[in-house]
Design a protein around this motif. Structure first.
Motif, PDB file in Angstrom:
ATOM      1  N   ASP A   1       6.778   5.279   6.258  1.00  0.00           N
ATOM      2  CA  ASP A   1       5.564   5.449   7.049  1.00  0.00           C
ATOM      3  C   ASP A   1       5.797   6.269   8.313  1.00  0.00           C
TER       4      ASP A   1
ATOM      5  N   LYS B   1       0.604   6.253   2.955  1.00  0.00           N
ATOM      6  CA  LYS B   1      -0.639   5.969   2.236  1.00  0.00           C
ATOM      7  C   LYS B   1      -1.246   7.217   1.606  1.00  0.00           C
TER       8      LYS B   1
ATOM      9  N   GLU C   1       0.816  -1.226   0.000  1.00  0.00           N
ATOM     10  CA  GLU C   1       0.000   0.000   0.000  1.00  0.00           C
ATOM     11  C   GLU C   1       0.843   1.266   0.000  1.00  0.00           C
ATOM     12  N   PHE C   2       2.150   1.133   0.137  1.00  0.00           N
ATOM     13  CA  PHE C   2       3.039   2.301   0.104  1.00  0.00           C
ATOM     14  C   PHE C   2       3.669   2.508  -1.280  1.00  0.00           C
TER      15      PHE C   2
ATOM     16  N   THR D   1       0.796   8.086  -1.493  1.00  0.00           N
ATOM     17  CA  THR D   1       0.632   7.004  -2.462  1.00  0.00           C
ATOM     18  C   THR D   1      -0.729   7.073  -3.133  1.00  0.00           C
ATOM     19  N   ASN D   2      -1.780   7.286  -2.358  1.00  0.00           N
ATOM     20  CA  ASN D   2      -3.123   7.380  -2.935  1.00  0.00           C
ATOM     21  C   ASN D   2      -3.232   8.562  -3.889  1.00  0.00           C
TER      22      ASN D   2
END
Length: 352
Positions: free
Chosen positions: A200, A229, A76-77, A232-233
């Motif tokens: 993170d 996150k 997810e990263f 990244t998103n």
């Protein structure tokens, strides 16, 4: 004809790499390893299963998973891009607005400034020390003085071959609260100071990785951005939906899963680079011909010399391509045989 190009485009010059055939290519920092026949067969089998009438996976889940497993970070990263260049373009075009200021450093990868200017982002350049190192405190002060919204630099650096230790980079990130620090770790596979495990922990850190250096897939054009996150998103939302084609995703997935193969290639490249450096230093000791041979933590050697033009041309005349800059030459470590040939020609140049 009334239409005219705008001022951003009118003076742009296309990228102009060395073209033509040369027996030895030590100019582009590529891996000296082509894929083995068995790996090519593995890829061929995988490609034969592709549904070519279907669009690619827009999140490139298979290569992202393989990258995550290779480097030990959560999927997810990670965002996939069409080479690091596309990711640099997306980040500088979307995370900054026209008139914002981004800081780069000199010397460093020229495309950082290119894309920023294309998106009308102001660029302020921090000048490194005389020995081409970065003084973390001075860089922090420079960013604050210029009210920077972003900072981008490569670590280890292309083209200097010099790295900034992990503690110093952390100091920069922590001191520049609210500034997006874009850390290009394209050459970090050859060193041991990566901050991938820290993404993170910071809300302002973004790390770029490439498949064109230690991974040896320069022909495929694939890179990754690694961040928390939220960042990244944002990248996944801003990029083109199908920026990584299915063939490239298939190839990268297959090769990134070959952990031992990649480790073996990296180790040989590091060994070859050390030997190349030692041989160049030996020539310098005999002929006192270079102003400086820089110690390296990458897969290339930077040499400061007033004869950069002459050496560059002499190498081309001997079918060896290297890279030249004003006052410098840069030599990628090739195979042991390629490096030996380069040293032989360099020796001939100074003994003639």
């Amino acid at each position: 004809m009334s239409y005219k190009l705008n001022k951003k485009l009118i003076n742009l010059v296309p990228y102009d790499p060395i073209t033509g055939h040369y027996d030895i290519r030590l100019d582009a920092n590529e891996s000296c390893f082509n894929l083995s026949d068995s790996l090519k067969e593995k890829i061929s089998r995988s490609i034969s299963k592709i549904d070519f009438n279907r669009y690619p996976d827009c999140l490139a889940k298979a290569p992202t998973k393989a990258f995550a497993e290779l480097y030990g970070i959560p999927e997810e990263f990670i965002s996939a891009g069409n080479g690091s260049d596309e990711l640099i373009s997306i980040i500088e075009g979307c995370f900054f607005e026209a008139g914002d200021t981004i800081v780069n450093v000199s010397h460093d990868f020229s495309m950082y400034e290119f894309y920023a200017q294309l998106y009308e982002v102001n660029v302020r350049t921090y000048q490194k020390e005389a020995d081409l190192t970065i003084n973390a405190d001075k860089l922090i002060a420079f960013c604050k003085e210029n009210k920077a919204k972003g900072l981008i630099f490569s670590n280890p650096c292309n083209p200097t071959s010099i790295g900034l230790d992990r503690a110093s980079v952390r100091k920069i990130i922590e001191a520049l609260d609210g500034v997006l620090v874009i850390l290009d770790e394209a050459y970090m596979d050859f060193w041991d100071q990566s901050l991938l495990a820290d993404v993170d922990k910071y809300d302002n850190l973004l790390i770029l990785k490439t498949c064109s250096k230690a991974i040896g897939l320069a022909a495929v054009r694939f890179g990754f951005a690694v961040a928390n996150k939220t960042i990244t998103n944002a990248i996944r939302a801003a990029k083109s939906p199908y920026n990584n084609d299915t063939v490239a995703q298939t190839i990268v997935s297959d090769i990134l899963s070959e952990k031992q193969y990649l480790a073996d290639c990296r180790d040989i490249i590091i060994k070859n680079t050390k030997q190349l450096y030692s041989d160049i230093v030996s020539i310098n000791e005999r002929y006192n011909c270079f102003e400086k041979v820089y110690e390296t933590c990458t897969n290339f050697i930077l040499i400061k010399t007033e004869e950069f033009e002459k050496i560059y041309k002499y190498m081309l005349d001997n079918s060896i391509a290297i890279r030249k800059f004003s006052g410098f030459i840069r030599v990628t470590a090739g195979s042991a045989e390629e490096n030996a040939r380069f040293i032989e020609v360099l020796e001939k140049y100074y003994s003639k």
